[in-house]
Each structure stands twice: as structure tokens, then as C-alpha cells.
Design a protein around this motif. Structure first.
Motif, PDB file in Angstrom:
ATOM      1  N   UNK A  51      27.348  52.171  40.105  1.00 26.18           N
ATOM      2  CA  UNK A  51      27.360  52.257  41.558  1.00 26.18           C
ATOM      3  C   UNK A  51      26.574  51.118  42.208  1.00 26.18           C
ATOM      4  N   UNK A  52      25.953  50.262  41.388  1.00 27.98           N
ATOM      5  CA  UNK A  52      25.309  49.059  41.903  1.00 27.98           C
ATOM      6  C   UNK A  52      23.845  49.194  42.252  1.00 27.98           C
ATOM      7  N   UNK A  53      23.243  50.379  42.030  1.00 28.48           N
ATOM      8  CA  UNK A  53      21.824  50.584  42.325  1.00 28.48           C
ATOM      9  C   UNK A  53      20.995  50.129  41.121  1.00 28.48           C
ATOM     10  N   UNK A 250      25.972  58.342  45.388  1.00 29.88           N
ATOM     11  CA  UNK A 250      25.581  57.149  46.129  1.00 29.88           C
ATOM     12  C   UNK A 250      25.322  57.469  47.597  1.00 29.88           C
ATOM     13  N   UNK A 251      26.168  58.315  48.177  1.00 34.76           N
ATOM     14  CA  UNK A 251      25.937  58.708  49.557  1.00 34.76           C
ATOM     15  C   UNK A 251      24.616  59.459  49.703  1.00 34.76           C
ATOM     16  N   UNK A 266      24.965  46.342  44.198  1.00 40.47           N
ATOM     17  CA  UNK A 266      25.971  45.377  43.761  1.00 40.47           C
ATOM     18  C   UNK A 266      27.348  46.003  43.917  1.00 40.47           C
ATOM     19  N   UNK A 267      28.316  45.163  44.294  1.00 40.57           N
ATOM     20  CA  UNK A 267      29.687  45.621  44.515  1.00 40.57           C
ATOM     21  C   UNK A 267      30.394  45.794  43.177  1.00 40.57           C
ATOM     22  N   UNK A 268      31.373  46.698  43.147  1.00 37.99           N
ATOM     23  CA  UNK A 268      32.082  47.033  41.914  1.00 37.99           C
ATOM     24  C   UNK A 268      32.861  45.859  41.330  1.00 37.99           C
ATOM     25  N   UNK A 269      33.424  45.022  42.193  1.00 35.63           N
ATOM     26  CA  UNK A 269      34.392  44.024  41.778  1.00 35.63           C
ATOM     27  C   UNK A 269      33.851  42.607  42.011  1.00 35.63           C
ATOM     28  N   UNK A 270      34.493  41.604  41.436  1.00 34.31           N
ATOM     29  CA  UNK A 270      34.090  40.222  41.730  1.00 34.31           C
ATOM     30  C   UNK A 270      34.374  39.858  43.180  1.00 34.31           C
TER      31      UNK A 270
END
Length: 617
Positions: A51-53, A250-251, A266-270
């Protein structure tokens, strides 16, 4: 933990946007994950990374350093499922009362008062949850009920507010909450009444009780055997059920932080993509001359492909070098089909080691991604005991970092027709996820191998004589990812042996990806991106005078960008400017699961100083 983050931690907090919060202490990490002595549920960390955390630390609750003073240095404490001592109960109670944020998975019933709940002395197993769309956290999450695996305890509300309801089945409420939020003293608490990390593992990997057992009647033990006997509600495949649970988490983290100190992710995708495709090809026993036309077709579309081969004597180093130089991947196709009905640890270990050595010797390549011939999946440890992650553990032993042995194939099984789900546009992901995450064992311990699910599988549609369905399964996944925030990394398999069938629909897929601006990668390129994303970290987070400043640390490079996102609003204030190393960056606002975020893309392999200023309209 690689993160080295210094932040100001807010202790006196409220969940009201209209009330202010004060800074009173500091810590190296905003988020602390507390696990049990045996390390179970360390998979919580893998979920946070997915989830980018990446700004968290993991400790065992029993560690002597875990005191009230220690907890007070963290803005959010995540408590995994475990029994608590009286000392722990008192410590957690005081932490929240004094202004801490506690989020727990199936908490010990002795701290139910922290969450505003009263134990009913009952439970629901293998049930569902339905998120309250009228709650502050419901926006952007599915309005359908979604499965959970495991057990949820039943509670009555005694001050808490419901985020999600607990259901006995897809349609029947239990009369109890599944997720709640509560104000407690000066602090705040959120409880999932079920074990979210274990649910994610079992949804993605199947039923651990079926490990090493033939279940679907299709010759050979495979990952698909773990999803038999109704393990999944296939009517929910298009929702990505596991991912919806993680999005809700995440919420909750944003809810506990956004009004006082918004946390970067951080975002999931490039770059700022909302979808990605991966193409691979099982070469079987064909020659390089057989492979050549397919590679030329794929390359002409601007796509790249991985080919998994086991007949190395039919493929020259010169041919391999040519296509590797063009950006394609050549990897091995371990063949344990001689014992497909009962793959053993020792033989699979030997086969992986042998082909790894052959690829290195002949081509000078290191195997980092893998697909086994027939998707053979070893489900037992060396001593014969069941372990649905045994194959992944073996792969990790041999340096393999990504596996794609879970696939959509259910033809001529002994299960109900299409026991893995509908075909075509509504096929979806039966593992409940479109994300690529690491495997875990049944206790929640991470295996250092990524699970890449093969969703769009040519053999399923070839044997069904359905080329249009093959294309539509891809299109449906991509459309939902782009248009409905049902995010997916879509893996396509196109056998060279079956290219007579798949060529036309595959070219349509590649053309559709080009039309939508979605790249088609090799498995290796995806692996390298995920490693860059997961290795990167945030440090030195400071919130002061409506400014969020932090360092972004990255040591791994990739040809595509690494993107971080921050909430577009904090404490009623909007993002006004974002600077990277003192240079103002254009603000790109995008909606993610019903919430607005600002997106910023940087180049991996470097460190950056980020400043985000919030202000009025």
C-alpha cells in the motif's frame, strides 16, 4: 528495518477536522507494528509496503524496550492478533488515553473497551464484511459484501462507530461490526474484528489445509487445488476482494493521520500509471526458430516478453543474447512433471538447482523469475508436512524472486463448472488481488518471493475455443483498473505451442494496451520495479506550520519513475505547492479509491528532500 525516519509525533489528537492537534514527542518512525513472539503476522509489513506506507518499524510486543514511553514515540501503533498480558493491556490502554492511535487486528477481548465494544462471546467464521458507505471511511470502497477467511469475534457497540458490518454470508448481517472506530481518552482506536493479514494471505494463496493434496481432479498438484470446494466466492472476482480489505486499511491509516500529519505513500505502479501488463511464454521443447515469429510480433508492437524454456539444447546463446539485448527475458521452465501428482521437496529442490546451473552455464544468466512446467506446486516440506508455501520457500532458496505458478485454469475438473470464476470480461482475479506481493506461510511469515498471478491464460481459452474470451478477459481487467480503481498488474501467458490460437487475440491485447498507454513488460522488469518501490523509504518526516517535509531515500534504479503520493487535503487545507530539492514540482491531482492525492514522480536510485505546503483556498 531500513527506514530511518525522524518525525514529530502528535499525541493529543482528535478525529475531527475542526479540532487542532499538538506535537509533543519524537520518534524514528510514524508507524509501529507489534507482532507476537513467533513472528506471526509479520505479513502486516508486506501489506503496508504494498500500500506504499514504507515508514514503519516492526517489533515484538514482548521485547523489553516496548514500554509506554517507547509506544508514545509512534503516531500510530498497529497491534497484530495475539494474547496480551495484564501489563500489555494497561500499557496499551494508557497509550491511547494519553493521545495515541491504536489500530488492531482481532484484538484480545480484554482491550475491547478501548475500541468501544462489548464482547458477545460468539464469533463468525469464513464470513463477509460490508463497508458502511455512509462512514467517513467508506467512500471509494466497494458497496458489495466481500469475503474474509478466518474468524471474527462478535461485539456490541458501546461507544464505537461502525466502519464495516460483519456478515454471516454474502447477504446476512450478523448484528455485529467487522471494523469500528472509537475516541478513547485523548486518543483514537480502530479495530478489525478479524485478522486482516491472515485473511489476505489465505485469499491470495488458498486454503492451507489443502496443501499437497489433489483436489480438483486435474492431473498434477497445482496452486489451483488450494481454491477448491468453494474457497472463493467467484461472484466477487471482479472486485479484487483482498485488495479492498487493504484499501480499507489504508483509509484507516489516513483517517488517523491526515488532519494532523499527512503521511506520504508510494504509488502502486510506475510513473502515474493505473495499470500494467506483463507477458510471458512457456517455450516447452520448441526451438529458437519456433520462437522467432512470436518474438518478432511482440517486439513490433513495442511490448516485451519473458520466455520460460526447459529444452536448452534447442536454443543457442547467440539467439538468447539477441533477444535479451532487445529487452526481453529468457528464463527457465523447471520440469517436475514426472512426479506431478506428488511433487516432493527433495526432487523439486534438485530440479530447481539443476536448471539454474544450466542457464547460468550456457547463457550466463541468473534465474530470478519462474514458472514450472504444468504449474507443478510442491505443497509439503522436506519432512512431508503440509505447507502451502513450500514451493515458494524452495524458490527463495535458489535465488528466485518472483513466481507465476498460480494461474486461471479449471477445465475438466471435478469441481462445479468454472469453479475459479466466470470467463471473458467478468473473469477477474480469483486470488482476490491484482497486486503482486510476496508469499507467506500459514503463520504469516514472509517468504521472499513475489506472487505474480497469471490471470489471462491462453490454454484455458484455447481448450474452450474462445479467442474472443481470451482478449476480453484482458480487456475487462484493464478497463476496471483504469476506470474503476480495481487496480491490476495483468499477467498474460501465450504459449509458443499455442500461438496458432493466441496470435490474433494477443495482438489485439497489445494494441489495446498501446491505445490506453499501458506498457507491456517482462516479468523481470516488473520484479526490478517492485524491488525499487519496496526498498525506497521516507525519513525525517516533520509537520510544522502547515508544511510536511521529508526525505525520500532510494538506492535502486529503474527505467521508469518512482511515484509518491500525499493527501490533497490535510486539516481542511489543500496542497498548495510541492518542492523537490527546492524546485517547485507541478501538482498532479488524482482520485484514488474516492480520495484525492497529489502525485509526484522522481527517479529511483537517488535521495530527495521534499516539502509539501498546505494552505487555504
Amino acid at each position: 528495518m531500513k527506514n530511518n525516519i525522524i518525525i514529530s509525533v502528535l499525541i493529543a489528537i482528535t478525529l475531527s477536522c475542526s479540532e487542532s492537534r499538538i506535537t509533543s514527542t519524537t520518534s524514528s518512525f510514524p508507524i509501529l507494528v507489534l507482532t507476537s513472539d513467533n513472528g506471526s503476522d509479520e505479513y502486516t509489513g508486506e501489506i503496508l509496503r504494498a500500500e506504499g506506507f514504507n515508514e514503519f518499524r516492526t517489533d515484538k510486543l514482548s521485547d523489553a524496550k516496548v514500554t509506554l514511553d517507547y509506544l508514545s514515540g509512534f503516531y500510530i501503533v498497529i497491534l497484530t492478533e495475539m494474547p496480551l498480558t495484564e501489563q500489555h493491556v494497561e500499557m496499551l490502554d494508557t497509550y491511547v488515553k494519553k493521545g495515541g492511535n491504536l489500530l488492531a487486528f482481532r484484538p484480545d477481548k480484554r482491550i475491547s473497551n478501548i475500541f468501544g465494544m462489548t464482547d458477545m462471546g460468539a464469533s463468525v467464521s469464513e464470513g463477509y464484511i460490508a463497508i458502511d458507505l455512509n462512514s467517513a471511511l467508506g467512500k471509494g470502497i466497494t458497496n458489495e459484501s466481500i469475503q474474509f477467511h478466518g474468524t471474527a469475534d462478535k461485539y456490541e457497540l458501546s461507544g464505537a462507530k461502525t466502519i464495516a458490518d460483519l456478515f454471516i454470508d454474502a447477504h446476512t448481517k450478523s448484528g455485529s461490526p467487522a471494523v469500528v472506530t472509537n475516541n478513547y481518552g485523548k486518543g483514537h482506536a480502530i479495530a478489525f474484528t478479524y485478522n486482516l493479514p491472515k485473511n489476505i494471505i489465505f485469499t491470495r494463496q488458498g486454503n492451507p489445509e489443502y496443501a499437497g493434496i489433489e483436489k480438483d481432479g486435474i492431473v498434477g498438484l497445482r496452486g489451483m487445488d488450494l481454491f477448491t470446494d468453494g474457497w472463493i466466492d467467484t461472484s466477487k472476482n471482479t472486485l479484487n476482494q483482498a485488495d479492498e480489505h487493504m484499501h480499507l486499511l489504508s483509509k484507516c491509516l489516513d483517517y488517523l493521520s491526515v488532519d494532523s500529519r499527512p503521511l506520504p505513500r508510494f504509488w502502486y505502479f510506475p510513473d502515474t500509471l493505473k495499470c500494467l501488463a506483463v507477458l510471458d511464454n512457456d517455450g516447452e521443447d520448441n526451438t529458437e526458430a519456433d520462437f522467432e515469429p512470436q518474438f518478432e510480433d511482440v517486439d513490433s508492437m513495442g511490448a516485451k516478453m519473458t520466455i520460460y524454456i526447459y529444452a536448452l539444447d534447442k536454443v543457442s546463446k547467440a539467439w538468447v543474447d539477441k533477444w535479451v539485448a532487445k529487452g526481453h527475458e529468457i528464463a527457465a521452465h523447471p520440469n517436475d512433471t514426472e512426479e506431478a501428482e506428488n511433487p516432493t521437496w527433495n526432487r523439486m529442490d534438485s530440479i530447481l538447482g539443476d536448471i539454474k546451473g544450466q542457464i547460468a552455464s550456457k547463457y550466463g544468466l541468473t534465474i530470478r523469475t519462474n514458472v514450472n512446467h504444468w504449474f507443478v506446486w510442491c505443497g509439503r516440506n522436506a519432512d512431508g508436512s503440509q505447507n502451502f508455501a513450500a514451493e515458494a520457500i524452495l524458490e527463495a532458496k535458489h535465488g528466485i524472486e518472483m513466481d507465476a505458478n498460480y494461474a486461471f485454469y479449471d477445465i475438466k475438473s471435478n469441481q462445479p463448472e468454472h469453479y475459479l470464476g466466470s470467463l471473458g470480461t467478468n473473469q477477474g482475479n480469483y486470488i482476490g488481488s491484482g497486486l503482486v506481493m510476496k508469499y507467506a506461510d500459514a503463520e504469516g511469515k514472509i517468504v521472499n518471493v513475489y506472487q505474480r498471478y497469471t490471470a489471462v491464460y491462453d490454454q484455458q481459452y484455447n481448450e474452450s475455443k474462445d479467442p474472443e474470451g481470451f482478449f476480453n478477459s484482458f480487456k475487462g481487467l484493464m478497463d476496471r483498473s483504469l476506470n474503476n480503481d480495481i487496480y491490476s498488474i495483468i499477467s498474460i501467458k501465450s504459449h509458443n505451442n499455442e500461438y496458432y490460437f493466441s496470435k490474433k487475440p494477443l495482438m489485439k491485447m497489445l494494441a489495446y494496451a498501446n491505445e490506453k498507454g499501458i506498457p507491456v513488460w517482462t516479468a523481470l522488469n516488473l520484479l526490478n520495479f517492485l524491488k525499487m518501490k519496496d526498498e525506497a523509504s521516507f525519513s525525517n518526516l516533520v509537520w510544522s506550520d502547515n508544511h510536511l517535509s521529508f526525505s525520500l531515500n532510494s538506492s535502486l534504479k529503474h527505467s521508469n519513475g518512482l511515484t509518491f503520493i500525499v493527501p490533497a487535503m490535510s486539516g481542511g487545507l489543500n496542497v498548495k505547492t510541492i518542492t523537490t530539492d527546492g524546485v517547485e514540482t507541478p501538482i498532479i491531482l488524482k482520485s484514488v479509491k474516492g480520495s484525492e492525492y497529489a502525485f509526484v514522480t522522481v527517479t529511483g536510485g537517488s535521495n530527495f528532500e521534499i516539502d509539501v505546503k498546505y494552505g487555504g483556498l
